[in-house]
Write a protein that holds these residues in place. Structure first.
Motif, short mmCIF file in Angstrom:
data_model
loop_
_atom_site.label_atom_id
_atom_site.label_comp_id
_atom_site.label_asym_id
_atom_site.label_seq_id
_atom_site.Cartn_x
_atom_site.Cartn_y
_atom_site.Cartn_z
N LEU A 179 0.83 -1.21 0.00
CA LEU A 179 0.00 0.00 0.00
C LEU A 179 0.86 1.25 0.00
CD1 LEU A 179 -2.85 -0.97 2.48
CD2 LEU A 179 -3.03 -0.65 0.02
N ILE A 180 1.94 1.21 0.76
CA ILE A 180 2.81 2.40 0.82
C ILE A 180 3.41 2.69 -0.55
CG2 ILE A 180 4.99 3.27 1.74
CD1 ILE A 180 4.21 2.07 4.43
N ILE A 181 3.76 1.62 -1.27
CA ILE A 181 4.29 1.84 -2.62
C ILE A 181 3.18 2.33 -3.56
CG2 ILE A 181 5.30 0.69 -4.64
CD1 ILE A 181 6.64 -1.22 -2.55
N ALA A 182 1.98 1.77 -3.39
CA ALA A 182 0.88 2.12 -4.28
C ALA A 182 0.40 3.57 -4.08
CB ALA A 182 -0.29 1.17 -4.06
N LEU A 183 0.63 4.09 -2.88
CA LEU A 183 0.08 5.40 -2.53
C LEU A 183 0.51 6.52 -3.48
CD1 LEU A 183 -1.67 7.01 -0.58
CD2 LEU A 183 0.29 7.19 0.93
N PRO A 184 1.83 6.76 -3.63
CA PRO A 184 2.23 7.84 -4.55
C PRO A 184 1.84 7.55 -6.00
CG PRO A 184 4.16 6.64 -3.76
CD PRO A 184 3.00 6.15 -2.96
N VAL A 185 1.90 6.28 -6.36
CA VAL A 185 1.52 5.90 -7.73
C VAL A 185 0.08 6.33 -7.99
CG1 VAL A 185 1.19 3.98 -9.32
CG2 VAL A 185 3.11 3.95 -7.70
N SER A 186 -0.76 5.97 -7.06
CA SER A 186 -2.17 6.30 -7.21
C SER A 186 -2.40 7.80 -7.31
CB SER A 186 -2.93 5.71 -6.02
OG SER A 186 -4.19 6.29 -5.90
N TRP A 187 -1.76 8.55 -6.44
CA TRP A 187 -1.99 10.00 -6.42
C TRP A 187 -1.38 10.70 -7.62
CZ3 TRP A 187 -4.34 13.60 -2.91
CH2 TRP A 187 -5.15 12.96 -1.97
N MET A 188 -0.32 10.13 -8.16
CA MET A 188 0.30 10.84 -9.29
C MET A 188 -0.28 10.41 -10.62
SD MET A 188 4.16 11.07 -8.02
CE MET A 188 4.54 11.95 -6.53
N ILE A 189 -0.52 9.12 -10.77
CA ILE A 189 -0.90 8.63 -12.08
C ILE A 189 -2.41 8.63 -12.30
CG2 ILE A 189 -0.82 6.62 -13.63
CD1 ILE A 189 1.93 6.05 -12.28
N LEU A 190 -3.14 8.32 -11.26
CA LEU A 190 -4.57 8.15 -11.46
C LEU A 190 -5.39 9.43 -11.34
CD1 LEU A 190 -4.98 4.77 -9.61
CD2 LEU A 190 -5.07 5.17 -12.05
N MET A 191 -4.72 10.51 -10.95
CA MET A 191 -5.46 11.76 -10.78
C MET A 191 -6.15 12.16 -12.09
SD MET A 191 -6.14 13.57 -8.29
CE MET A 191 -4.93 13.11 -7.09
N PRO A 192 -7.43 12.52 -12.04
CA PRO A 192 -8.12 12.90 -13.27
C PRO A 192 -7.45 14.09 -13.95
CG PRO A 192 -9.62 12.95 -11.40
CD PRO A 192 -8.29 12.59 -10.87
N ASN A 193 -7.38 13.98 -15.25
CA ASN A 193 -6.73 15.04 -16.03
C ASN A 193 -7.54 15.20 -17.31
OD1 ASN A 193 -4.96 16.87 -16.98
ND2 ASN A 193 -3.32 15.41 -17.43
N TYR A 194 -8.19 16.31 -17.47
CA TYR A 194 -9.02 16.49 -18.65
C TYR A 194 -8.88 17.93 -19.13
CZ TYR A 194 -11.77 17.78 -14.61
OH TYR A 194 -12.17 18.32 -13.41
N ASN A 195 -9.32 18.16 -20.35
CA ASN A 195 -9.26 19.53 -20.85
C ASN A 195 -10.52 20.28 -20.46
OD1 ASN A 195 -6.77 19.21 -22.03
ND2 ASN A 195 -7.68 18.42 -23.93
N ILE A 196 -10.33 21.53 -20.11
CA ILE A 196 -11.50 22.36 -19.87
C ILE A 196 -11.99 22.84 -21.22
CG2 ILE A 196 -12.33 24.49 -18.86
CD1 ILE A 196 -10.33 24.13 -16.63
N LYS A 197 -13.17 22.39 -21.58
CA LYS A 197 -13.74 22.79 -22.87
C LYS A 197 -14.18 24.24 -22.80
CE LYS A 197 -13.39 18.76 -24.80
NZ LYS A 197 -13.91 17.73 -23.95
N GLY A 198 -14.40 24.78 -23.97
CA GLY A 198 -14.73 26.21 -24.00
C GLY A 198 -16.00 26.59 -23.30
N THR A 199 -17.07 25.85 -23.59
CA THR A 199 -18.37 26.37 -23.18
C THR A 199 -18.76 25.99 -21.78
OG1 THR A 199 -19.01 24.60 -24.64
CG2 THR A 199 -19.77 26.79 -25.18
N LYS A 200 -19.64 26.80 -21.26
CA LYS A 200 -20.25 26.47 -19.98
C LYS A 200 -21.30 25.40 -20.19
CE LYS A 200 -20.30 30.86 -17.71
NZ LYS A 200 -20.63 31.52 -16.48
#
Lengths: 546, 256
Positions: free
Chosen positions: A525-546
């Motif tokens: 778990l200790i090894i998985a912790l930073p992996v999870s927080w760095m790699i799995l964090m959602p990353n998406y583009n903010i589209k133009g419109t509301k």
């Protein structure tokens, strides 16, 4: 206003028209003001129950629905006191519960009436006597309280009459009136005191806190309360007098019943009876003489109020420790600030969070009730139920009462959502989830002593590893960018189940490794912790419109 | 002078209703554009299109020489003060400013110290630690101006920026506009207060029912029309000439 007169309360009030006119109040004008206020009330749902509302704002049907919870509570209370034999103890239970519930509801739903300054702004420029305005305010609160009484105390009235005969009814009703008066006045005095020494912001925060507590109580708390009452025991206890009881209003109200129906002749019973009538009236007189002062203090609510500049040291330190780049840290502080200050959001988040503590506790209670008193070795698994709140709380983070401010994400061209999300999740974890897990863990340590300490540690670690995954599943919007009132319609059940399934995946290795060597799992778990927080964090583009 | 903004054949409809019809204009750096028109003429929609808040429209928008649709980078160089200052107003000004700093990649300390300086100019630096929802309309607006300019943008879009702001601060604000112009900043100024627009702008763009009906410097405009003030020109171009009768009607019912 087409549905002119379907307010029963106004029709009753009409009977007293002469009385009002005698003390120099323009009844017609007051009635119009009052009716307007009642119409406004019927259009805005109270804080606790705006959950299912909105779709059908049918004013009359919702009246019953609005008070349904009160009625259930009132019936339970009546049921409870019906079985208590001692006159004093019975009224102590009743008035304790009644004081508590009525004052909570009053503060949570009706503070805005007591503290309203807007109606003065609207009404006083018109040719209306200020006495009429004040009186309409008091009556407005009283009408609310009477409605509350009807449902909270009505069933108990039947119970009392059944036990002591019809003669008990007028005494009971009079006592209810005195309690109402006392509750209203004490609330008003507390507000007065807070406003005198602090500013309006603190008062708003306190009211918000009460609202949160009440919501928790109504949604989940009664589960525990019911389990705590030992019905066999309370049937037979008898009241014992202590001198300091004079200061506790909850104890006063049993005295007349004890005197009349149980032949009580002790002096303290008479003193209780006198106190229960005199004190509310004296308070009322004091209140009237203070009401001018109250009005001037109320103005404090509108002022900017020099914010007590809180330092938030812990928050700051945590940011330094865990957020290593600027954007992440700024996002973290932003999220902390919103979570700290958005009152409507808090009103949704904390009740959702409280379920997390209660789930495992209720499981344990049920186990006890079944008579298993020995720890079987797997009770720690109940703690995984705490995780069920993660998706529902994370889902709430996309809402805000100031959601319109979200235009700024689009107009600024900001794109670094990965850092934004990890700052946000950090804030939620540190502010909400870690305290939640610590609380559940503390309860376990309290019950089982040192038995499950390792397992609790593993569960905490596992939760930290799981969080980014759940976050990724549940969260697809910008933080604080959706209207908070819409937060009830869009519960995404599929996502919820998905995230629970993931939690399930973590239970199995825990059980298996605890047979072999739990520390291997801790290492994983200790090894998985930073992996999870760095790699799995959602990353998406903010589209133009509301 | 380089071109910083160009709209080509921009049209936009919301459902049946066409809000903008074939809008064409271009703006050079260092210009102050007065963008005027009646309520509902499409001014805010134009600004929202340029800012990318609306990205479904016909035609093209070029900012700093590049097509804006679907791109982000240009936004770092433009600032926006919206008409209704929607903010995360549960936050204190301090917290909000540092959040805005994040969005533009400015670190907290710098953002706050810069904003504090700007707020001091407007006389509201005392309110730095106050929650925004307790602010008066003018204070809110000032804060909105400050946060819209925090990142040293090259083009500023100001949508009715002076609402609720006191006369002295308006004076300061006008000076700021002139100063920024000489720094080569472009200002796109949209307002109903025509006196201010007239005094401030190099060039007037008049929008009526979704179309540009007038585009030129104040002198051009004056030459073409016999009228002297922007107000009368505005009335004339938008075909509004019965204000006297309307007023009479109002008074008649007032007195009745």
């Amino acid at each position: 206003m087409n549905n002119t007169d379907n307010f029963l309360s106004l029709k009753i009030l009409d009977k007293f028209q002469g009385l009002f006119e005698k003390i120099g109040i323009d009844y017609k004008v007051m009635r119009i003001i009052l009716r307007t206020k009642l119409v406004l009330d019927s259009r805005s749902a109270p804080v606790i129950e705006n959950q299912k509302k909105k779709e059908n704002a049918q004013e009359n049907t919702s009246f019953i629905r609005r008070y349904l919870l009160h009625l259930i509570f009132g019936a339970l209370l009546a049921f409870l006191i019906y079985f208590i034999k001692d006159e004093m103890i019975r009224m102590i239970y009743f008035s304790g519960a009644f004081f508590f519930m009525t004052s909570m509801y009053l503060i949570s739903d009706f503070s805005y009436v007591i503290l309203d300054t807007k109606d003065k702004k609207i009404l006083l420029p018109k040719p209306i006597d200020s006495k009429v305005v004040t009186m309409s305010k008091v009556l407005h609160v009283l009408i609310y309280m009477f409605r509350l009484n009807l449902f909270l105390a009505g069933p108990s009235l039947l119970a009392i009459v059944r036990l002591n005969g019809f003669i008990a009814a007028p005494i009971f009703i009079l006592e209810i009136l005195m309690m109402d008066l006392l509750i209203f006045l004490v609330t008003a005095f507390i507000y007065l005191l807070i406003l005198r020494f602090f500013d309006g912001e603190l008062l708003r925060n306190i009211i918000n806190l009460i609202q949160i507590m009440l919501t928790i109580l109504v949604t989940v708390g009664y589960q525990i309360a019911i389990r705590m009452i030992d019905f066999t025991e309370i049937q037979n206890i008898a009241y014992k007098f202590e001198p300091h009881n004079y200061f506790n209003p909850i104890l006063w109200f049993g005295a007349p019943f004890e005197i009349l129906f149980n032949g009580g002749r002790e002096l303290y019973l008479y003193i209780f009876t006198i106190l229960s009538i005199v004190i509310p009236i004296v308070c009322f007189i004091i209140y009237l003489s203070l009401s001018k002062r109250m009005e001037s203090l109320l103005l404090k609510l509108e002022g900017e109020g020099k914010e007590r500049r809180a330092k938030h040291r812990v928050e700051f330190l945590m940011g330094k420790l865990f957020a290593w780049n600027n954007i992440k840290r700024q996002a973290y502080h932003f999220a902390c600030a919103v979570l700290r200050s958005d009152r409507s959001l808090k009103l949704k988040i904390y009740p959702a969070l409280s379920v997390g503590v209660l789930f495992p506790v209720i499981m344990l209670f049920n186990m006890r009730v079944r008579g298993d008193n020995t720890a079987g070795g797997y009770e720690y698994l109940y703690l995984y139920f705490t995780f069920t709140v993660f998706p529902s709380v994370l889902e709430l983070i996309k809402y805000s009462s100031a959601w319109k401010g979200a235009y700024i994400y689009y107009s600024s061209g900001f794109q670094n959502t990965k850092e934004l999300n990890s700052g946000l999740l950090l804030a939620v974890t540190l502010r909400l989830f870690i305290p939640l897990l610590l609380a559940s863990g503390a309860i376990y340590i309290f019950i089982f002593k040192g038995l499950f300490i390792n397992d609790i540690l593993v569960i905490m670690l596992a939760s930290l590893v799981i969080l980014p995954v759940i976050y990724r599943i549940v969260f697809e919007e910008l933080p604080f960018s959706k209207e908070i009132d819409a937060s009830n319609q869009s519960k995404n059940f599929g996502r919820f189940i998905g995230s629970i399934a993931i939690v399930g995946c973590f239970v199995a290795p825990h059980v298996i490794f605890s047979k072999i060597n739990i520390w291997i799992y801790v290492g994983v778990l200790i090894i998985a912790l930073p992996v999870s927080w760095m790699i799995l964090m959602p990353n998406y583009n903010i589209k133009g419109t509301k | 002078m380089t071109e910083v903004l160009r709209l080509e054949h921009v049209s936009k409809s919301f459902g049946e209703k066409q809000v903008l019809r074939d809008i064409n204009f271009s703006v050079d750096s260092g210009e102050i554009i007065g963008y005027i028109g009646s309520n509902g003429a499409g001014k805010s929609t134009t600004i929202k299109i340029i800012l990318g808040l609306i990205d479904e429209y016909d035609g093209d928008v070029y900012v700093f020489g590049e097509k804006a649709k679907g791109t982000i980078d240009y936004k770092r160089r433009i600032g926006y003060v919206p008409e209704v200052s929607d903010m995360y107003d549960n936050l204190t000004a301090y917290e909000y400013i540092s959040f805005i700093g994040m969005l533009y990649g400015i670190d907290s300390e710098k953002a706050v110290s810069k904003a504090k300086e700007m707020m001091e100019v407007f006389g509201i630096s005392d309110a730095l630690y106050g929650r925004i929802h307790t602010f008066s309309k003018g204070m809110r607006q000032k804060l909105s101006i400050v946060t819209g300019m925090l990142h040293n943008p090259d083009i500023l879009f100001l949508d009715e920026p002076l609402g609720g702001i006191d006369a002295n601060s308006v004076l300061v604000f006008k000076e700021i506009m002139q100063g920024l112009k000489t720094m080569g900043k472009t200002i796109f100024y949209s307002s109903h207060i025509l006196e201010v627009v007239e005094r401030l702008s190099d060039r007037i763009l008049l929008l009526n029912a979704g179309e540009i009906v007038m585009d030129g410097t104040m002198e051009d405009v004056r030459k073409k029309r016999s009228d002297s003030t922007l107000e009368t020109i505005f009335n004339e171009v938008t075909g509004f000439n019965d204000h006297k009768e309307l007023a009479d009607r109002f008074i008649a019912s007032f007195m009745s």
